[in-house]
Motif scaffolding. Structure first.
Motif, PDB file in Angstrom:
ATOM      1  N   VAL A 173       7.651   4.919 -11.429  1.00 23.17           N
ATOM      2  CA  VAL A 173       8.311   4.086 -10.426  1.00 23.17           C
ATOM      3  C   VAL A 173       8.677   2.709 -10.977  1.00 23.17           C
ATOM      4  O   VAL A 173       9.783   2.203 -10.760  1.00 23.17           O
ATOM      5  CB  VAL A 173       7.423   3.948  -9.178  1.00 23.17           C
ATOM      6  CG1 VAL A 173       8.022   2.939  -8.208  1.00 23.17           C
ATOM      7  CG2 VAL A 173       7.252   5.285  -8.498  1.00 23.17           C
ATOM      8  N   THR A 177      12.451   1.475 -11.392  1.00 22.76           N
ATOM      9  CA  THR A 177      12.907   0.369 -10.549  1.00 22.76           C
ATOM     10  C   THR A 177      13.468  -0.764 -11.394  1.00 22.76           C
ATOM     11  O   THR A 177      14.524  -1.335 -11.078  1.00 22.76           O
ATOM     12  CB  THR A 177      11.755  -0.144  -9.665  1.00 22.76           C
ATOM     13  OG1 THR A 177      11.247   0.929  -8.883  1.00 22.76           O
ATOM     14  CG2 THR A 177      12.229  -1.250  -8.750  1.00 22.76           C
ATOM     15  N   THR A 210       8.632  -4.134  -9.379  1.00 26.11           N
ATOM     16  CA  THR A 210       7.745  -3.311  -8.550  1.00 26.11           C
ATOM     17  C   THR A 210       7.198  -4.111  -7.379  1.00 26.11           C
ATOM     18  O   THR A 210       7.041  -3.582  -6.269  1.00 26.11           O
ATOM     19  CB  THR A 210       6.602  -2.740  -9.404  1.00 26.11           C
ATOM     20  OG1 THR A 210       7.140  -2.134 -10.582  1.00 26.11           O
ATOM     21  CG2 THR A 210       5.821  -1.680  -8.643  1.00 26.11           C
TER      22      THR A 210
END
Length: 403
Positions: A173, A177, A210
């Protein structure tokens, strides 16, 4: 620059006149340039032959799959930037490029002679994108990986279940991102260059990117002086809102988000839970959530997942089976909506896999057909020829270990 057969140009795509150099590895840098490639850019992946190129090439089943997934629709050249002639060739590429994407460790580009100020001398209009662990500050020199950003950002603290250790997300992630923000930065820099005539340096950090996903939890912790725990598949605002195991051992997510949906859910499952005082209102359901989940689990456990999903979908309540990744590749909606494309992997023609295409939809351009990820240095000769190098000079550079 013109293109070889490896990655086809799409004249209707918004970045079809843009050339991007990528000196990336593993996930973040390559995923950033993949987004640009799918928007039409000519992406040239620069690798070092002596080190085997991108560190996930031919590394492991997961590493190979990562490489194949994020390096399609690109061309590849090998250069040894530690040689004078190799660096000179790279500077020639920079002079013709619109953007450069790198996710090397802090200080490495400058030591190689390819830091922002160094490349700005070669091309003042270059948009230089660095994907790093952190923006400038106390952490800027720390080594960073995706789980580092997930841990520091709070994402890991709310992932998993309260009675288990913190868990990282099931995919990268933080890397992805940061890559998305990097692609936005490149496109924004190119847009601004059209006004100012000058390039710029944009940095997309794993950590801060994040943290941006955690915005509402940060606001909650400050406003209500409370620290959220891991929440599994549930949500603080709704009840029921969780996963339940069906008779065929398939997990099903159910999430009514209004009183009307709650009542329709009960009707679909043929239960009267909505009439019980303990579950009548949202406040009641949240106060008695454990009992509510036990009741729903008992009902859903008696039926196969497809029956449960069909009945609940019929009344307009959010519901979905929890699919494994093999099932995702066979999903009827993704196939019908042309969300997936098939590529030949670098392991050979017998290994063809489905990969997700650009999820954007536009009234003026279509998602590109994915191409096979390039072999190490596959387009070196063609790219050098486009720069004006003749066959003898290319052969000399190869013999001298510069390619």
């Amino acid at each position: 620059m013109s293109q070889s057969h490896t990655a086809s140009r799409h004249d209707d795509r918004p970045l079809n006149d843009i050339t991007v150099l990528e000196l990336g590895h593993i996930a973040a840098g390559p995923f950033c340039s993949l987004i640009l490639a799918e928007l039409g850019a000519d992406v040239i992946k620069v690798e070092r032959r002596a080190s085997g190129g991108d560190s996930v090439r031919d590394s492991s089943p997961v590493g190979n799959s990562l490489f194949n997934a994020v390096n399609r629709n690109k061309r590849a050249i090998t250069l040894d930037l530690k040689t004078d002639d190799g660096l000179a060739v790279f500077y020639d590429l920079v002079a013709e490029a619109d953007a450069f994407v790198e996710n090397l460790r802090p200080g490495a580009p400058e030591r190689l002679g390819i830091g922002y100020e160094q490349l700005r001398e070669q091309n003042p209009e270059l948009v230089y994108c660095s994907i790093k662990g952190f923006n400038e500050g106390p952490y800027q020199e720390y080594p960073a990986l995706d789980p580092i950003a997930e841990a520091l950002s709070g994402l890991m603290s709310v992932t998993g279940h309260p009675d288990k250790p913190p868990a990282r997300a099931g995919t990268s992630v933080a890397d992805m991102t940061a890559a998305l923000f990097g692609a936005i930065g490149v496109v924004s820099g190119i847009r601004q260059r059209a006004i100012t005539g000058e390039g710029q340096h944009v940095t997309a950090p794993l950590y801060e990117s994040t943290v941006s996903l955690m915005g509402y939890w940060l606001a909650y912790a400050q406003a209500y002086d409370d620290v959220p725990e891991p929440i599994g598949a549930s949500h603080e605002n709704w009840a029921p809102y969780d996963v339940y195991l069906a008779a065929d051992e398939t997990w099903v997510f159910v999430g009514p988000s209004s009183q009307a949906q709650w009542e329709r859910l009960c009707a679909a499952l043929e239960v009267d839970l909505h009439e019980r005082p303990a579950f009548e209102t949202l406040a009641d359901r949240r106060a008695n959530e454990a009992d509510l989940n036990a009741e729903l689990q008992a009902v859903i456990r008696e039926r196969p997942a497809d029956e449960v999903v069909a009945a609940i979908r019929e009344v307009g309540v959010p519901v979905a089976p929890v699919q494994n990744v093999r099932e995702v590749g066979e999903d009827e909606h993704l196939l019908a909506s042309d969300a997936l494309g098939t590529i030949e992997t670098t392991e050979g023609a017998e290994a063809e896999v489905a990969v997700p295409l650009l999820p954007l939809r536009s009234s003026t351009f279509d998602a590109p057909h994915p191409t096979k990820p390039p072999e190490l240095g596959e387009d070196t000769d063609a790219i050098l020829a486009e720069l004006g190098y003749d066959a003898d000079e290319i052969e000399r550079l190869r013999n001298d270990g510069c390619l």
